[in-house]
Write a protein that holds these residues in place. Structure first.
Motif, PDB file in Angstrom:
ATOM      1  N   PHE A   1     -22.866  15.992  12.326  1.00  0.00           N
ATOM      2  CA  PHE A   1     -21.787  15.346  11.326  1.00  0.00           C
ATOM      3  C   PHE A   1     -21.210  14.380  11.474  1.00  0.00           C
ATOM      4  CE2 PHE A   1     -19.180  14.968   7.450  1.00  0.00           C
ATOM      5  CZ  PHE A   1     -19.879  14.789   6.467  1.00  0.00           C
ATOM      6  N   GLY A   2     -21.506  12.851  10.551  1.00  0.00           N
ATOM      7  CA  GLY A   2     -20.053  12.404  10.782  1.00  0.00           C
ATOM      8  C   GLY A   2     -21.273  10.829  12.043  1.00  0.00           C
ATOM      9  N   ALA A   3     -22.149  10.868  12.292  1.00  0.00           N
ATOM     10  CA  ALA A   3     -22.780  10.267  13.540  1.00  0.00           C
ATOM     11  C   ALA A   3     -23.997   9.321  12.510  1.00  0.00           C
ATOM     12  CB  ALA A   3     -23.366  11.663  14.468  1.00  0.00           C
ATOM     13  N   THR A   4     -23.593   8.072  13.275  1.00  0.00           N
ATOM     14  CA  THR A   4     -24.374   7.053  12.837  1.00  0.00           C
ATOM     15  C   THR A   4     -25.145   6.810  14.293  1.00  0.00           C
ATOM     16  OG1 THR A   4     -22.404   5.904  11.543  1.00  0.00           O
ATOM     17  CG2 THR A   4     -24.607   4.378  12.474  1.00  0.00           C
ATOM     18  N   VAL A   5     -26.679   7.131  14.200  1.00  0.00           N
ATOM     19  CA  VAL A   5     -27.841   6.976  14.810  1.00  0.00           C
ATOM     20  C   VAL A   5     -28.337   6.233  14.986  1.00  0.00           C
ATOM     21  CG1 VAL A   5     -29.699   8.954  15.776  1.00  0.00           C
ATOM     22  CG2 VAL A   5     -27.165   9.600  14.808  1.00  0.00           C
ATOM     23  N   LYS A   6     -28.983   5.810  16.005  1.00  0.00           N
ATOM     24  CA  LYS A   6     -30.184   4.818  16.039  1.00  0.00           C
ATOM     25  C   LYS A   6     -31.492   5.620  16.515  1.00  0.00           C
ATOM     26  CE  LYS A   6     -29.307   0.135  17.019  1.00  0.00           C
ATOM     27  NZ  LYS A   6     -28.985  -1.153  17.927  1.00  0.00           N
TER      28      LYS A   6
ATOM     29  N   LYS B   1     -37.699   0.735  14.685  1.00  0.00           N
ATOM     30  CA  LYS B   1     -36.161   1.538  15.025  1.00  0.00           C
ATOM     31  C   LYS B   1     -35.365   1.289  13.608  1.00  0.00           C
ATOM     32  CE  LYS B   1     -35.802  -0.554  19.848  1.00  0.00           C
ATOM     33  NZ  LYS B   1     -34.884  -1.985  20.483  1.00  0.00           N
ATOM     34  N   GLN B   2     -34.503   2.186  13.431  1.00  0.00           N
ATOM     35  CA  GLN B   2     -34.326   2.378  12.528  1.00  0.00           C
ATOM     36  C   GLN B   2     -32.699   3.999  12.622  1.00  0.00           C
ATOM     37  OE1 GLN B   2     -36.024   5.800   9.524  1.00  0.00           O
ATOM     38  NE2 GLN B   2     -34.855   5.675   8.436  1.00  0.00           N
ATOM     39  N   THR B   3     -31.488   3.000  11.697  1.00  0.00           N
ATOM     40  CA  THR B   3     -30.375   3.471  12.041  1.00  0.00           C
ATOM     41  C   THR B   3     -30.197   4.435  10.720  1.00  0.00           C
ATOM     42  OG1 THR B   3     -29.326   1.728  13.670  1.00  0.00           O
ATOM     43  CG2 THR B   3     -27.878   2.464  12.238  1.00  0.00           C
ATOM     44  N   ILE B   4     -29.675   5.660  10.764  1.00  0.00           N
ATOM     45  CA  ILE B   4     -29.193   6.328  10.136  1.00  0.00           C
ATOM     46  C   ILE B   4     -27.484   7.727   9.797  1.00  0.00           C
ATOM     47  CG2 ILE B   4     -31.580   6.839   8.925  1.00  0.00           C
ATOM     48  CD1 ILE B   4     -30.627   9.885  11.330  1.00  0.00           C
ATOM     49  N   LYS B   5     -26.822   7.440   8.900  1.00  0.00           N
ATOM     50  CA  LYS B   5     -25.676   7.756   9.619  1.00  0.00           C
ATOM     51  C   LYS B   5     -25.571   9.713   8.144  1.00  0.00           C
ATOM     52  CE  LYS B   5     -23.781   3.449   8.492  1.00  0.00           C
ATOM     53  NZ  LYS B   5     -23.985   2.625   7.127  1.00  0.00           N
TER      54      LYS B   5
ATOM     55  N   GLY C   1     -22.032  13.876   4.085  1.00  0.00           N
ATOM     56  CA  GLY C   1     -22.138  15.140   3.852  1.00  0.00           C
ATOM     57  C   GLY C   1     -23.194  15.311   2.651  1.00  0.00           C
ATOM     58  N   ILE C   2     -23.508  16.377   1.280  1.00  0.00           N
ATOM     59  CA  ILE C   2     -24.940  15.912   0.318  1.00  0.00           C
ATOM     60  C   ILE C   2     -24.096  15.713  -0.707  1.00  0.00           C
ATOM     61  CG2 ILE C   2     -25.544  17.570  -1.115  1.00  0.00           C
ATOM     62  CD1 ILE C   2     -25.033  19.584   0.744  1.00  0.00           C
ATOM     63  N   ASP C   3     -23.158  15.458  -1.034  1.00  0.00           N
ATOM     64  CA  ASP C   3     -22.805  14.766  -2.375  1.00  0.00           C
ATOM     65  C   ASP C   3     -22.971  12.909  -1.534  1.00  0.00           C
ATOM     66  OD1 ASP C   3     -22.027  16.636  -3.758  1.00  0.00           O
ATOM     67  OD2 ASP C   3     -20.411  17.227  -2.158  1.00  0.00           O
ATOM     68  N   GLU C   4     -23.146  12.771  -0.541  1.00  0.00           N
ATOM     69  CA  GLU C   4     -22.983  11.072  -0.061  1.00  0.00           C
ATOM     70  C   GLU C   4     -23.734  10.746   0.169  1.00  0.00           C
ATOM     71  OE1 GLU C   4     -19.152  10.930   2.670  1.00  0.00           O
ATOM     72  OE2 GLU C   4     -20.030  12.887   3.377  1.00  0.00           O
ATOM     73  N   THR C   5     -24.576  11.263   0.548  1.00  0.00           N
ATOM     74  CA  THR C   5     -26.869  10.617   0.169  1.00  0.00           C
ATOM     75  C   THR C   5     -26.462   9.442  -0.447  1.00  0.00           C
ATOM     76  OG1 THR C   5     -27.381  11.999  -1.117  1.00  0.00           O
ATOM     77  CG2 THR C   5     -27.389  12.872   1.333  1.00  0.00           C
ATOM     78  N   ASP C   6     -27.505   8.580   0.256  1.00  0.00           N
ATOM     79  CA  ASP C   6     -28.120   7.265  -0.420  1.00  0.00           C
ATOM     80  C   ASP C   6     -28.703   6.241   0.103  1.00  0.00           C
ATOM     81  OD1 ASP C   6     -27.913   4.888  -1.310  1.00  0.00           O
ATOM     82  OD2 ASP C   6     -26.045   4.223  -0.911  1.00  0.00           O
ATOM     83  N   SER C   7     -30.073   7.128  -0.337  1.00  0.00           N
ATOM     84  CA  SER C   7     -31.001   6.036   0.970  1.00  0.00           C
ATOM     85  C   SER C   7     -31.584   5.165   1.023  1.00  0.00           C
ATOM     86  CB  SER C   7     -32.544   7.282   0.074  1.00  0.00           C
ATOM     87  OG  SER C   7     -32.578   6.046  -0.825  1.00  0.00           O
ATOM     88  N   LYS C   8     -30.703   4.167  -0.276  1.00  0.00           N
ATOM     89  CA  LYS C   8     -30.915   2.372   0.038  1.00  0.00           C
ATOM     90  C   LYS C   8     -30.037   2.637   1.290  1.00  0.00           C
ATOM     91  CE  LYS C   8     -31.140   2.191  -5.010  1.00  0.00           C
ATOM     92  NZ  LYS C   8     -30.364   1.692  -5.697  1.00  0.00           N
ATOM     93  N   ASN C   9     -29.059   3.052   1.891  1.00  0.00           N
ATOM     94  CA  ASN C   9     -27.878   2.641   2.719  1.00  0.00           C
ATOM     95  C   ASN C   9     -28.746   3.498   3.897  1.00  0.00           C
ATOM     96  OD1 ASN C   9     -26.597   0.619   1.109  1.00  0.00           O
ATOM     97  ND2 ASN C   9     -25.927   2.037   0.429  1.00  0.00           N
ATOM     98  N   ASN C  10     -29.664   4.031   4.147  1.00  0.00           N
ATOM     99  CA  ASN C  10     -29.656   5.708   5.087  1.00  0.00           C
ATOM    100  C   ASN C  10     -28.623   6.804   5.399  1.00  0.00           C
ATOM    101  OD1 ASN C  10     -31.902   4.134   6.050  1.00  0.00           O
ATOM    102  ND2 ASN C  10     -31.403   1.575   7.320  1.00  0.00           N
ATOM    103  N   LYS C  11     -28.499   6.271   4.379  1.00  0.00           N
ATOM    104  CA  LYS C  11     -27.187   7.747   4.433  1.00  0.00           C
ATOM    105  C   LYS C  11     -28.156   8.969   4.150  1.00  0.00           C
ATOM    106  CE  LYS C  11     -23.032   5.447   3.385  1.00  0.00           C
ATOM    107  NZ  LYS C  11     -22.222   5.359   2.269  1.00  0.00           N
TER     108      LYS C  11
ATOM    109  N   ILE D   1     -33.827   9.311  20.103  1.00  0.00           N
ATOM    110  CA  ILE D   1     -32.393   9.625  19.842  1.00  0.00           C
ATOM    111  C   ILE D   1     -32.184   8.020  21.053  1.00  0.00           C
ATOM    112  CG2 ILE D   1     -29.815   9.944  19.883  1.00  0.00           C
ATOM    113  CD1 ILE D   1     -32.184  10.987  18.182  1.00  0.00           C
ATOM    114  N   LEU D   2     -31.584   6.866  20.599  1.00  0.00           N
ATOM    115  CA  LEU D   2     -31.485   4.856  20.990  1.00  0.00           C
ATOM    116  C   LEU D   2     -29.376   5.411  21.415  1.00  0.00           C
ATOM    117  CD1 LEU D   2     -34.237   2.798  19.395  1.00  0.00           C
ATOM    118  CD2 LEU D   2     -34.317   4.222  21.599  1.00  0.00           C
ATOM    119  N   ASP D   3     -29.537   5.395  20.288  1.00  0.00           N
ATOM    120  CA  ASP D   3     -27.434   5.605  20.221  1.00  0.00           C
ATOM    121  C   ASP D   3     -27.092   6.420  19.562  1.00  0.00           C
ATOM    122  OD1 ASP D   3     -25.381   3.616  20.817  1.00  0.00           O
ATOM    123  OD2 ASP D   3     -25.171   2.693  19.744  1.00  0.00           O
TER     124      ASP D   3
END
Length: 160
Positions: free
Chosen positions: A89-94, A101-105, A108-118, A151-153
């Protein structure tokens, strides 16, 4: 027993700000309108009164929901895991999915935001990569079929 609501400090702050806004600004304004509308007499056909009462119920319901989410919140600060080499939880993953290539964060469930890859920590993608290390490869099931991912990073930093 309630399930814990994993959330970042920034996510908790947004929930708290929404509750305060509803209680300190929006609700008092609607109460004024309802009071004014009620003083006009017949309430059965008074649109301001009927809509206002409905809006008050919606606000109260949202405040109760948010209060429960806040009370069950387990705040996890990604920056506290700085030396961690696995995805949690809390990882920023490339990632590399197929050749993109894509970076996701992972948030929490209440913080999801597909526009910002959360993405939520319990989403299918996050669930598949939890506990993975840099270099790990996995096959994931997507609506368009099975895809390979690598997983790149992995970083743990403040999530905006």
């Amino acid at each position: 027993m309630q399930n814990k609501n994993y959330i970042t400090p920034q996510g908790l702050k947004k929930l708290q700000e929404e509750v305060l806004n509803l209680l300190d600004k929006e609700r008092p304004e609607v109460v004024k309108v309802v009071h004014w509308a009620a003083s006009n007499g017949d309430r059965s056909e008074n649109g301001d009164y009927i809509y206002g009462k409905k809006r008050l119920r919606e606000i109260d319901k949202r405040v109760r929901f948010l209060t429960k989410r806040i009370n069950n919140a387990l705040v996890v600060n990604p920056e506290d895991r700085d030396s961690c080499e696995q995805v949690f939880f809390g990882a920023t993953v490339k990632l590399k999915i197929e050749n993109k290539k894509q970076t996701i964060k992972i948030v929490g469930i209440d913080e999801t935001d597909s526009k910002n890859n959360k993405i939520a920590w319990n989403s299918p993608l996050a669930s598949n990569i939890l506990k993975c290390y840099v270099g790990d490869q996995k096959k994931i099931k997507t609506p368009s079929g099975i895809k390979e991912l690598e997983i790149l990073d992995i970083q743990y930093k403040k999530i905006d």
